[in-house]
Design a protein around this motif. Structure first.
Motif, PDB file in Angstrom:
ATOM      1  N   ARG A 370      -6.856 -24.119  44.150  1.00 54.17           N
ATOM      2  CA  ARG A 370      -6.012 -25.224  43.706  1.00 54.17           C
ATOM      3  C   ARG A 370      -6.762 -26.550  43.626  1.00 54.17           C
ATOM      4  O   ARG A 370      -6.173 -27.571  43.261  1.00 54.17           O
ATOM      5  CB  ARG A 370      -4.806 -25.352  44.644  1.00 54.17           C
ATOM      6  CG  ARG A 370      -3.784 -24.242  44.429  1.00 54.17           C
ATOM      7  CD  ARG A 370      -2.834 -24.083  45.596  1.00 54.17           C
ATOM      8  NE  ARG A 370      -1.804 -23.099  45.313  1.00 54.17           N
ATOM      9  CZ  ARG A 370      -2.003 -21.773  45.323  1.00 54.17           C
ATOM     10  NH1 ARG A 370      -3.196 -21.288  45.601  1.00 54.17           N
ATOM     11  NH2 ARG A 370      -1.009 -20.945  45.052  1.00 54.17           N
ATOM     12  N   ILE A 371      -8.035 -26.556  43.953  1.00 57.34           N
ATOM     13  CA  ILE A 371      -8.828 -27.783  43.841  1.00 57.34           C
ATOM     14  C   ILE A 371      -9.200 -28.003  42.379  1.00 57.34           C
ATOM     15  O   ILE A 371      -9.668 -27.091  41.703  1.00 57.34           O
ATOM     16  CB  ILE A 371     -10.097 -27.694  44.709  1.00 57.34           C
ATOM     17  CG1 ILE A 371      -9.721 -27.594  46.189  1.00 57.34           C
ATOM     18  CG2 ILE A 371     -10.991 -28.912  44.483  1.00 57.34           C
ATOM     19  CD1 ILE A 371     -10.915 -27.418  47.108  1.00 57.34           C
ATOM     20  N   ASN A 372      -9.000 -29.198  41.892  1.00 62.32           N
ATOM     21  CA  ASN A 372      -9.326 -29.502  40.501  1.00 62.32           C
ATOM     22  C   ASN A 372     -10.800 -29.245  40.205  1.00 62.32           C
ATOM     23  O   ASN A 372     -11.675 -29.551  41.022  1.00 62.32           O
ATOM     24  CB  ASN A 372      -9.009 -30.973  40.189  1.00 62.32           C
ATOM     25  CG  ASN A 372      -7.522 -31.237  40.104  1.00 62.32           C
ATOM     26  OD1 ASN A 372      -6.729 -30.310  39.878  1.00 62.32           O
ATOM     27  ND2 ASN A 372      -7.119 -32.484  40.289  1.00 62.32           N
ATOM     28  N   ASN A 373     -11.048 -28.665  39.035  1.00 57.11           N
ATOM     29  CA  ASN A 373     -12.399 -28.431  38.509  1.00 57.11           C
ATOM     30  C   ASN A 373     -13.178 -27.330  39.224  1.00 57.11           C
ATOM     31  O   ASN A 373     -14.384 -27.192  39.001  1.00 57.11           O
ATOM     32  CB  ASN A 373     -13.227 -29.730  38.533  1.00 57.11           C
ATOM     33  CG  ASN A 373     -12.625 -30.804  37.661  1.00 57.11           C
ATOM     34  OD1 ASN A 373     -12.311 -30.571  36.495  1.00 57.11           O
ATOM     35  ND2 ASN A 373     -12.435 -31.998  38.226  1.00 57.11           N
ATOM     36  N   THR A 374     -12.527 -26.545  40.057  1.00 56.91           N
ATOM     37  CA  THR A 374     -13.211 -25.417  40.677  1.00 56.91           C
ATOM     38  C   THR A 374     -12.919 -24.139  39.904  1.00 56.91           C
ATOM     39  O   THR A 374     -11.901 -24.009  39.230  1.00 56.91           O
ATOM     40  CB  THR A 374     -12.771 -25.203  42.138  1.00 56.91           C
ATOM     41  OG1 THR A 374     -11.358 -24.948  42.180  1.00 56.91           O
ATOM     42  CG2 THR A 374     -13.126 -26.397  42.990  1.00 56.91           C
ATOM     43  N   ARG A 375     -13.836 -23.203  40.001  1.00 56.84           N
ATOM     44  CA  ARG A 375     -13.653 -21.844  39.498  1.00 56.84           C
ATOM     45  C   ARG A 375     -14.010 -20.900  40.643  1.00 56.84           C
ATOM     46  O   ARG A 375     -15.113 -20.983  41.181  1.00 56.84           O
ATOM     47  CB  ARG A 375     -14.538 -21.586  38.278  1.00 56.84           C
ATOM     48  CG  ARG A 375     -14.119 -22.370  37.034  1.00 56.84           C
ATOM     49  CD  ARG A 375     -12.784 -21.868  36.523  1.00 56.84           C
ATOM     50  NE  ARG A 375     -12.351 -22.553  35.301  1.00 56.84           N
ATOM     51  CZ  ARG A 375     -11.521 -23.580  35.279  1.00 56.84           C
ATOM     52  NH1 ARG A 375     -11.048 -24.071  36.422  1.00 56.84           N
ATOM     53  NH2 ARG A 375     -11.151 -24.112  34.139  1.00 56.84           N
ATOM     54  N   VAL A 376     -13.080 -20.035  41.003  1.00 59.99           N
ATOM     55  CA  VAL A 376     -13.268 -19.218  42.194  1.00 59.99           C
ATOM     56  C   VAL A 376     -13.093 -17.728  41.873  1.00 59.99           C
ATOM     57  O   VAL A 376     -12.543 -17.356  40.839  1.00 59.99           O
ATOM     58  CB  VAL A 376     -12.284 -19.618  43.310  1.00 59.99           C
ATOM     59  CG1 VAL A 376     -12.502 -21.055  43.736  1.00 59.99           C
ATOM     60  CG2 VAL A 376     -10.842 -19.420  42.842  1.00 59.99           C
ATOM     61  N   GLY A 377     -13.563 -16.920  42.776  1.00 59.02           N
ATOM     62  CA  GLY A 377     -13.371 -15.476  42.704  1.00 59.02           C
ATOM     63  C   GLY A 377     -13.518 -14.903  44.100  1.00 59.02           C
ATOM     64  O   GLY A 377     -13.983 -15.587  45.021  1.00 59.02           O
ATOM     65  N   TYR A 378     -13.116 -13.662  44.256  1.00 55.51           N
ATOM     66  CA  TYR A 378     -13.329 -12.995  45.541  1.00 55.51           C
ATOM     67  C   TYR A 378     -13.434 -11.498  45.307  1.00 55.51           C
ATOM     68  O   TYR A 378     -13.022 -10.978  44.270  1.00 55.51           O
ATOM     69  CB  TYR A 378     -12.200 -13.289  46.533  1.00 55.51           C
ATOM     70  CG  TYR A 378     -10.943 -12.475  46.316  1.00 55.51           C
ATOM     71  CD1 TYR A 378     -10.780 -11.227  46.935  1.00 55.51           C
ATOM     72  CD2 TYR A 378      -9.922 -12.918  45.482  1.00 55.51           C
ATOM     73  CE1 TYR A 378      -9.642 -10.461  46.722  1.00 55.51           C
ATOM     74  CE2 TYR A 378      -8.784 -12.168  45.268  1.00 55.51           C
ATOM     75  CZ  TYR A 378      -8.650 -10.941  45.889  1.00 55.51           C
ATOM     76  OH  TYR A 378      -7.532 -10.183  45.679  1.00 55.51           O
ATOM     77  N   TYR A 379     -14.016 -10.811  46.249  1.00 51.83           N
ATOM     78  CA  TYR A 379     -13.993  -9.354  46.224  1.00 51.83           C
ATOM     79  C   TYR A 379     -14.033  -8.834  47.647  1.00 51.83           C
ATOM     80  O   TYR A 379     -14.559  -9.492  48.560  1.00 51.83           O
ATOM     81  CB  TYR A 379     -15.142  -8.768  45.384  1.00 51.83           C
ATOM     82  CG  TYR A 379     -16.544  -9.107  45.854  1.00 51.83           C
ATOM     83  CD1 TYR A 379     -17.225  -8.285  46.749  1.00 51.83           C
ATOM     84  CD2 TYR A 379     -17.202 -10.235  45.364  1.00 51.83           C
ATOM     85  CE1 TYR A 379     -18.511  -8.575  47.149  1.00 51.83           C
ATOM     86  CE2 TYR A 379     -18.488 -10.530  45.759  1.00 51.83           C
ATOM     87  CZ  TYR A 379     -19.149  -9.694  46.653  1.00 51.83           C
ATOM     88  OH  TYR A 379     -20.434  -9.994  47.052  1.00 51.83           O
TER      89      TYR A 379
END
Length: 586
Positions: A370-379
């Motif tokens: 939910r932080i602006n300008n971040t792109r995240v992923g997980y595994y």
């Protein structure tokens, strides 16, 4: 300069490209195979890419069907060549109570062997994948968390009283790595229930999902262990072909394959070394093929896109999960999606949380997303660990501020872990991520100075941070200049009156030019980061172990910052004896 040509593989004959084998299916597996084939499930397996959305060179493409056949072939090798070395042979019968107390075979002749169990499990374990495999499975678990109607549709897909508990558990745990087994169960429920192979395959799947309830000495538990070892060797054999590693498994060399299987399965061997080899290669594949940093974020974005489409376009009250979402080739869970990489693909932050830290990991991920300008992923790793990846959008007005926000969030989460060490490696990874953006996206290397094992310390409270740096200084092995740098850091920490979380870097921070490999731009003597503050979050240190030229340290710091095109005011640099410091607000 002379050039010497040499053949690294002299006299080695070229290997044949194809390996035709014959796999002998036992009666149970043969009956189930024919049933699945009549329903189009075998053809579906042939169409599903083994690695789902992961892009693979065309000549190296494999399907889920190929993967199943390789496992069945390896089981056949084991039965024919290694029977005498197993704790339980493939001919060993499995009694009905092994599955559950109230389960009974129709006749004594219906009693399956361990070999039957392994063949059936190998087939049904793989029939339940979406065309996007785990990417769509993850979308299902995410959607079920966010939409109760969608979850109820899945839970109500079967009336079997054994079904609801297992599907609820997998969805609650967000266990996308095993959700395809739910699809496998539903496929079996649409098969001819008069066939014993279908009933037995369902019992095997339920037993596998509930394996933790099996006694340690259970024959089923042993069969499941053999199954996992063979499955691991199989995906290693295929996926090492596309991995950016110098390792491979030569399937054409049957004797060599048998050596590996013997080391893993023989009751007379200590399998510790071979198991460690398998674990190491599995982690290598995890990090370089299945979840390579930049790709893992892309795959998560596809899962999130599927969820978004489901929320906007679908109504679940009158839909049937199995027919409309699983079987339907054009459903949102099965159609193809583009790979969008609108984020910086260098210096991606990668933080792994242990199984016991899962609740912290999940909360952290939702906050980061939910932080602006971040792109995240997980595994999720097969060991139970969860790895989170974070990057920033390519076109972001203030990447440094966004990176600081990420640093603040992750450090705050890590500090909640009971007993976490001040020098936990994850603090180092967070700092490198932040410094990459602080220094205009130039690569950063943090080299140890006063202690060969510790470069970054994260503590809360003034006394704690001073104590930790002093401990390194007193016990360390730095040279006089390095010890002076650490002593100057201690002096600066003593002047700071706030008792908040602070990250100290009593080490050498080397910044390299991003477009010139190995070209060093500058080197800082130490940095202090205060991620929780609203101003003066970064303290640059320049220490000079000298008694000449009080302005030398200030001039050196100015020169370094100017090389990085860093925005600052030279008048803010404070000279302390023969050293200098600069506080910067992000």
């Amino acid at each position: 300069m002379s050039i010497i040509k040499h053949n690294l593989l002299p006299k080695q004959k070229s290997r044949k490209n194809h390996l035709e084998v014959e796999v002998d299916l036992y009666p149970y597996a043969s009956e189930l195979y024919d049933e699945l084939n009549s329903l189009g499930i075998i053809q579906r397996m042939k169409e599903i890419p083994q690695l789902g959305v992961i892009k693979v060179p065309k000549k190296l493409e494999k399907s889920r069907y190929d993967y199943v056949m390789l496992q069945l072939y390896l089981h056949q090798l084991i039965k024919n060549k290694l029977q005498s070395q197993l704790r339980l042979t493939y001919n060993n019968p499995v009694k009905s109570y092994e599955f559950r107390p109230d389960y009974h075979y129709n006749t004594k002749e219906d009693k399956p062997t361990i070999g039957d169990v392994l063949q059936l499990l190998t087939i049904v374990y793989n029939i339940g994948h979406f065309y996007n495999t785990f990417t769509s499975s993850r979308a299902v678990t995410m959607m079920a968390t966010e939409d109760d109607t969608f979850k109820k549709m899945i839970v109500s897909a079967s009336t079997d009283n054994k079904y609801a508990p297992v599907v609820n558990k997998l969805l609650t745990d967000n266990d996308y790595q095993h959700f395809h087994l739910i699809n496998s169960i539903l496929i079996l429920e649409h098969c001819d229930q008069a066939k014993q192979s279908v009933i037995l395959a369902k019992e095997i799947l339920y037993a596998y999902i509930n394996e933790k309830s099996l006694p340690t000495e259970s024959k089923l538990a042993y069969a499941f262990s053999v199954f996992r070892n063979v499955r691991t060797v199989s995906y290693m054999a295929y996926d090492l072909q596309i991995a950016n590693t110098p390792l491979t498994i030569d399937l054409c060399n049957q004797d060599a394959v048998l050596v590996l299987l013997r080391e893993l399965l023989s009751e007379y061997n200590n399998s510790r070394s071979s198991s460690r080899l398998i674990e190491s290669v599995s982690k290598l594949l995890d990090d370089t093929v299945y979840n390579e940093n930049s790709n893992a974020i892309c795959y998560y974005k596809i899962s999130r896109k599927i969820v978004s489409f489901l929320q906007r376009k679908e109504y679940f009250e009158e839909r049937k999960y199995f027919d409309d979402f699983f079987l339907n080739r054009t459903s949102l869970l099965n159609c193809s999606y583009s790979h969008n990489r609108d984020y910086v693909q260098e210096a991606i932050l990668k933080i792994t949380f242990q199984r016991s830290e899962r609740h912290i990991s999940e909360d952290t991920f939702f906050t980061l997303e939910r932080i602006n300008n971040t792109r995240v992923g997980y595994y999720d790793r097969h060991t139970g660990e969860q790895t989170i990846l974070v990057s920033l959008k390519k076109h972001c007005a203030s990447k440094t501020a966004a990176a600081l926000h990420v640093l603040r969030t992750v450090v705050g989460a890590l500090r909640k872990i009971e007993g976490i060490a001040p020098n936990d490696i994850r603090f180092l990874l967070c700092v490198k991520f932040f410094l990459f953006y602080l220094f205009n996206e130039n690569p950063v290397l943090i080299k140890p100075t006063i202690d060969e094992h510790t470069c970054v310390i994260c503590t809360r409270g003034k006394n704690s941070r001073i104590t930790e740096v002093k401990k390194l200084l007193n016990d360390g092995c730095g040279n006089p200049d390095q010890n002076h740098e650490a002593a100057f850091m201690v002096n600066c920490l003593e002047e700071d009156k706030l008792n908040d979380t602070t990250i100290c870097v009593p080490a050498s921070i080397v910044v390299y030019q991003k477009d010139a490999v190995g070209r060093k731009l500058c080197e800082f003597d130490g940095i202090v980061i205060r991620p929780m503050r609203k101003q003066k979050q970064v303290l640059f240190l320049e220490a000079k172990n000298t008694t000449d030229k009080p302005s030398l340290a200030k001039n050196c710091l100015i020169e370094k910052l100017d090389k990085l095109s860093f925005s600052y005011s030279a008048t803010d640099i404070q000279t302390v004896n023969y050293d200098a410091e600069l506080e910067v607000t992000i």
